[in-house]
Write a protein that holds these residues in place. Sequence first.
Motif, PDB file in Angstrom:
ATOM      1  N   LEU A  54       0.806  -1.219   0.000  1.00  0.00           N
ATOM      2  CA  LEU A  54       0.000   0.000   0.000  1.00  0.00           C
ATOM      3  C   LEU A  54       0.841   1.273   0.000  1.00  0.00           C
ATOM      4  O   LEU A  54       0.319   2.353  -0.280  1.00  0.00           O
ATOM      5  CB  LEU A  54      -0.954  -0.002   1.199  1.00  0.00           C
ATOM      6  N   GLY A  55       2.118   1.156   0.352  1.00  0.00           N
ATOM      7  CA  GLY A  55       2.989   2.330   0.373  1.00  0.00           C
ATOM      8  C   GLY A  55       2.671   3.291   1.502  1.00  0.00           C
ATOM      9  O   GLY A  55       2.831   4.502   1.360  1.00  0.00           O
ATOM     10  N   VAL A  56       2.189   2.756   2.623  1.00  0.00           N
ATOM     11  CA  VAL A  56       1.887   3.572   3.800  1.00  0.00           C
ATOM     12  C   VAL A  56       2.570   2.961   5.021  1.00  0.00           C
ATOM     13  O   VAL A  56       2.899   1.783   5.022  1.00  0.00           O
ATOM     14  CB  VAL A  56       0.363   3.684   4.061  1.00  0.00           C
ATOM     15  N   LYS A  57       2.752   3.785   6.039  1.00  0.00           N
ATOM     16  CA  LYS A  57       3.382   3.289   7.270  1.00  0.00           C
ATOM     17  C   LYS A  57       2.389   3.152   8.416  1.00  0.00           C
ATOM     18  O   LYS A  57       2.568   2.324   9.299  1.00  0.00           O
ATOM     19  CB  LYS A  57       4.519   4.235   7.703  1.00  0.00           C
ATOM     20  N   SER A  58       1.347   3.996   8.418  1.00  0.00           N
ATOM     21  CA  SER A  58       0.400   3.977   9.536  1.00  0.00           C
ATOM     22  C   SER A  58      -1.026   4.170   9.012  1.00  0.00           C
ATOM     23  O   SER A  58      -1.222   4.639   7.889  1.00  0.00           O
ATOM     24  CB  SER A  58       0.737   5.075  10.540  1.00  0.00           C
ATOM     25  N   PRO A  59      -2.023   3.846   9.847  1.00  0.00           N
ATOM     26  CA  PRO A  59      -3.420   4.023   9.428  1.00  0.00           C
ATOM     27  C   PRO A  59      -3.777   5.461   9.063  1.00  0.00           C
ATOM     28  O   PRO A  59      -4.666   5.683   8.249  1.00  0.00           O
ATOM     29  CB  PRO A  59      -4.211   3.557  10.650  1.00  0.00           C
ATOM     30  N   ALA A  60      -3.092   6.443   9.638  1.00  0.00           N
ATOM     31  CA  ALA A  60      -3.382   7.850   9.327  1.00  0.00           C
ATOM     32  C   ALA A  60      -3.163   8.151   7.841  1.00  0.00           C
ATOM     33  O   ALA A  60      -3.842   9.000   7.265  1.00  0.00           O
ATOM     34  CB  ALA A  60      -2.512   8.759  10.184  1.00  0.00           C
ATOM     35  N   GLU A  61      -2.237   7.455   7.213  1.00  0.00           N
ATOM     36  CA  GLU A  61      -1.928   7.688   5.799  1.00  0.00           C
ATOM     37  C   GLU A  61      -2.951   7.045   4.862  1.00  0.00           C
ATOM     38  O   GLU A  61      -2.925   7.311   3.661  1.00  0.00           O
ATOM     39  CB  GLU A  61      -0.529   7.150   5.480  1.00  0.00           C
ATOM     40  N   LEU A  62      -3.835   6.216   5.387  1.00  0.00           N
ATOM     41  CA  LEU A  62      -4.810   5.525   4.546  1.00  0.00           C
ATOM     42  C   LEU A  62      -5.860   6.458   3.946  1.00  0.00           C
ATOM     43  O   LEU A  62      -6.426   6.161   2.901  1.00  0.00           O
ATOM     44  CB  LEU A  62      -5.520   4.421   5.347  1.00  0.00           C
ATOM     45  N   ARG A  63      -6.108   7.607   4.600  1.00  0.00           N
ATOM     46  CA  ARG A  63      -7.124   8.537   4.107  1.00  0.00           C
ATOM     47  C   ARG A  63      -6.840   8.993   2.679  1.00  0.00           C
ATOM     48  O   ARG A  63      -7.748   9.139   1.871  1.00  0.00           O
ATOM     49  CB  ARG A  63      -7.230   9.756   5.024  1.00  0.00           C
ATOM     50  N   ASP A  64      -5.590   9.227   2.373  1.00  0.00           N
ATOM     51  CA  ASP A  64      -5.206   9.735   1.051  1.00  0.00           C
ATOM     52  C   ASP A  64      -4.910   8.630   0.042  1.00  0.00           C
ATOM     53  O   ASP A  64      -4.597   8.916  -1.105  1.00  0.00           O
ATOM     54  CB  ASP A  64      -3.962  10.633   1.177  1.00  0.00           C
ATOM     55  N   LEU A  65      -5.000   7.392   0.467  1.00  0.00           N
ATOM     56  CA  LEU A  65      -4.653   6.271  -0.402  1.00  0.00           C
ATOM     57  C   LEU A  65      -5.756   5.988  -1.416  1.00  0.00           C
ATOM     58  O   LEU A  65      -6.921   5.912  -1.071  1.00  0.00           O
ATOM     59  CB  LEU A  65      -4.405   5.016   0.447  1.00  0.00           C
ATOM     60  N   LYS A  66      -5.357   5.828  -2.666  1.00  0.00           N
ATOM     61  CA  LYS A  66      -6.303   5.485  -3.728  1.00  0.00           C
ATOM     62  C   LYS A  66      -5.851   4.203  -4.419  1.00  0.00           C
ATOM     63  O   LYS A  66      -4.712   4.105  -4.882  1.00  0.00           O
ATOM     64  CB  LYS A  66      -6.396   6.612  -4.763  1.00  0.00           C
ATOM     65  N   LEU A  67      -6.751   3.236  -4.456  1.00  0.00           N
ATOM     66  CA  LEU A  67      -6.509   1.974  -5.165  1.00  0.00           C
ATOM     67  C   LEU A  67      -7.352   1.966  -6.425  1.00  0.00           C
ATOM     68  O   LEU A  67      -8.512   2.362  -6.390  1.00  0.00           O
ATOM     69  CB  LEU A  67      -6.904   0.785  -4.290  1.00  0.00           C
ATOM     70  N   HIS A  68      -6.777   1.499  -7.506  1.00  0.00           N
ATOM     71  CA  HIS A  68      -7.499   1.462  -8.768  1.00  0.00           C
ATOM     72  C   HIS A  68      -7.582   0.017  -9.269  1.00  0.00           C
ATOM     73  O   HIS A  68      -6.562  -0.534  -9.686  1.00  0.00           O
ATOM     74  CB  HIS A  68      -6.812   2.343  -9.810  1.00  0.00           C
ATOM     75  N   PRO A  69      -8.760  -0.606  -9.206  1.00  0.00           N
ATOM     76  CA  PRO A  69      -8.914  -1.944  -9.780  1.00  0.00           C
ATOM     77  C   PRO A  69      -8.646  -1.882 -11.284  1.00  0.00           C
ATOM     78  O   PRO A  69      -9.067  -0.941 -11.953  1.00  0.00           O
ATOM     79  CB  PRO A  69     -10.375  -2.298  -9.499  1.00  0.00           C
ATOM     80  N   VAL A  70      -7.949  -2.887 -11.808  1.00  0.00           N
ATOM     81  CA  VAL A  70      -7.554  -2.876 -13.213  1.00  0.00           C
ATOM     82  C   VAL A  70      -8.258  -3.963 -14.013  1.00  0.00           C
ATOM     83  O   VAL A  70      -8.916  -3.680 -15.007  1.00  0.00           O
ATOM     84  CB  VAL A  70      -6.016  -3.023 -13.344  1.00  0.00           C
ATOM     85  N   GLU A  71      -8.117  -5.220 -13.564  1.00  0.00           N
ATOM     86  CA  GLU A  71      -8.680  -6.337 -14.322  1.00  0.00           C
ATOM     87  C   GLU A  71      -8.708  -7.579 -13.447  1.00  0.00           C
ATOM     88  O   GLU A  71      -8.230  -7.565 -12.323  1.00  0.00           O
ATOM     89  CB  GLU A  71      -7.857  -6.608 -15.587  1.00  0.00           C
ATOM     90  N   TRP A  72      -9.237  -8.650 -14.024  1.00  0.00           N
ATOM     91  CA  TRP A  72      -9.271  -9.943 -13.339  1.00  0.00           C
ATOM     92  C   TRP A  72      -8.311 -10.904 -14.018  1.00  0.00           C
ATOM     93  O   TRP A  72      -8.175 -10.907 -15.240  1.00  0.00           O
ATOM     94  CB  TRP A  72     -10.688 -10.526 -13.366  1.00  0.00           C
TER      95      TRP A  72
END
Length: 195
Positions: free
Chosen positions: A130-148
């Motif tokens: 995820l490229g984060v160190k703590s839960p506080a950084e999760l707010r700005d995290l964006k995941l993009h589903p691509v394919e199956w």
Amino acid sequence: MRIEVPYLVFEVKGKRFMIDAYFSRKVEKIEHVSVLIRKFDSTLPKEAENPLPRLINEETLEEFLKRTFEKIYELSGRTLDERLRHMRKWNVLRILGIPTGFHRHKEKDETLAKENREALLALSLLQEVLGVKSPAELRDLKLHPVEWRYYAMELKGDEIHNEKGKKDPIYTELLKRDGGFRQAFYALEYSQQAT
């Protein structure tokens, strides 16, 4: 018995990974979700004849991974606290000269240390993905589903092998160590044999 596992490919911070969209919801220990995330493998097929149901989809992926990270983050701190509490109590009793059973305490400490290492390893893997160190950084995290993509595997003896016949160390280890995975896997095998 041949099983085709759906993997949802996603992109986070320019990197592509894929998560087992079936067994990630079946594992007993939350720490084991992290080993069901792999680097993107473009050689896996995009189609499957008879895939397992998708228990994680494009809409639920981000929330699932964020909640998993938060739980493992909390768990890693809790297991360390429990181990330190046990060590402090044991040391106080030992200093006071109160016999409490050295081997019993050593075995408990080894069990707690193993649980703590497992939680910390899972946390480390998720931090890397995820490229984060703590839960506080999760707010700005964006995941993009691509394919199956689909990963085919089968049981040979007490080991799980991939489509190419090579032993899959992750799934084989989960079969030995995770009751939820084992139960779900054998239920699939039983249902396939019944048909």
